[in-house]
Design an enzyme around this catalytic site. Structure first.
Site, short mmCIF file in Angstrom:
data_model
loop_
_atom_site.label_atom_id
_atom_site.label_comp_id
_atom_site.label_asym_id
_atom_site.label_seq_id
_atom_site.Cartn_x
_atom_site.Cartn_y
_atom_site.Cartn_z
N CYS A 126 0.60 -1.20 0.21
CA CYS A 126 -0.38 -0.32 -0.18
C CYS A 126 0.90 1.18 -0.05
O CYS A 126 1.57 1.72 -1.02
CB CYS A 126 -1.08 -0.05 0.82
SG CYS A 126 -2.25 1.39 1.40
N ASP A 183 -8.81 -3.23 -7.27
CA ASP A 183 -7.90 -1.75 -6.29
C ASP A 183 -8.46 -1.00 -6.70
O ASP A 183 -8.40 -0.14 -7.51
CB ASP A 183 -6.24 -2.10 -6.51
CG ASP A 183 -5.88 -1.20 -5.69
OD1 ASP A 183 -6.79 -0.21 -4.54
OD2 ASP A 183 -4.50 -1.20 -4.51
N HIS A 214 -7.44 -4.77 -3.09
CA HIS A 214 -6.47 -3.82 -2.53
C HIS A 214 -6.11 -4.51 -1.47
O HIS A 214 -7.22 -4.81 -0.83
CB HIS A 214 -7.04 -2.60 -2.05
CG HIS A 214 -5.57 -0.86 -1.49
ND1 HIS A 214 -5.00 -0.83 -2.28
CD2 HIS A 214 -5.35 -0.86 -0.54
CE1 HIS A 214 -3.90 -0.58 -1.29
NE2 HIS A 214 -4.36 0.29 -1.24
#
Length: 245
Positions: A126, A183, A214
């Protein structure tokens, strides 16, 4: 391979930065990995990922990315309030501070007796995927794994706009980027922009795209996908083995 775990402290800009350090138990020297968390810092889902990588024969150093703002050892819960808190910490951290932290951990790894100093890589998730990508601007980084990195295409990282796209030509090592098709943080056009910029910059890279969301490698949430995770790990370990040994 069995591992050992400990916490060390580094000082950056007069701030104490805790680093979670995991290494193979068998004596010897191994490649070193600068390992970045997501916005929730070093909770169980992230330390388990670090532990897993160390078991393949790497010394893994995972810093607390918000050490200037959060108490030592702070773990941000992945709920609505935690998301607000983590994103606010991210916005309040200067991009130059993130870069300074990378340099500090790289210097530590170069001097650590367990690490082969010329074999250093990085990995992140991330926001940590973006930080791992920026860490590749440092000449010591030979291999970078960026898992669903946020903000590379948009410049969103900390205070101001990150110059990540503009600096891609500085990357001398190899890059592996992992994306999920659903995502919301990196839409198809964002992925394509990253790929085109890498190609224009002449960076050696590999892109993997999974039918996943994600944070699909984080094992504590509804987006976790164990099959995609295992497949990604196979690619990651093969990549690190080829580049770092």
């Amino acid at each position: 391979m069995q591992i050992t775990k400990r916490n060390i402290e580094l000082r950056v800009d007069d701030s104490l930065m805790r680093v979670y350090l995991v290494a193979p138990k068998v004596p010897g020297q191994y490649p070193g990995i600068l390992f970045y968390s997501d916005i929730y810092q070093l909770g169980g889902p992230i330390t388990r990922l670090a532990d897993r990588l160390a078991g393949y024969g790497y010394v893994v150093a995972a810093p607390e990315i918000f050490h200037r703002l959060e108490p030592i050892g702070a773990i941000i819960e992945p709920d609505d309030l935690g998301k607000m808190r983590g994103n606010d910490d991210a916005r309040r951290t200067a991009i130059s501070e993130y870069d300074g932290d990378a340099k500090a951990v790289i210097e530590f790894l170069k001097q650590e007796s367990l690490v082969i100093p010329e074999k250093i890589g990085t990995m992140g998730f991330c926001i940590g995927g973006h930080l791992a990508f920026r860490a590749a601007f440092q000449k010591e980084i030979k291999a970078s794994v960026c898992c669903y990195p946020t903000g590379i295409h948009s410049g969103k990282l900390g205070k101001g706009i990150a110059d990540t796209k503009e600096r891609m030509k500085e990357i001398e090592g190899e890059v592996l980027i992992i994306f999920g098709t659903v995502d919301p943080h990196v839409p198809p056009e964002g992925r394509q922009e990253i790929i085109q910029t890498l190609e224009q910059a002449g960076v050696s890279h590999k892109i993997l795209i999974y039918e996943a969301d994600h944070t699909f490698m984080r094992d504590d949430g509804y987006r976790y996908d164990p099959v995609a995770t295992d497949t990604a790990w196979s690619e990651i370990t093969t990549f690190f083995k080829r580049v770092l040994g």
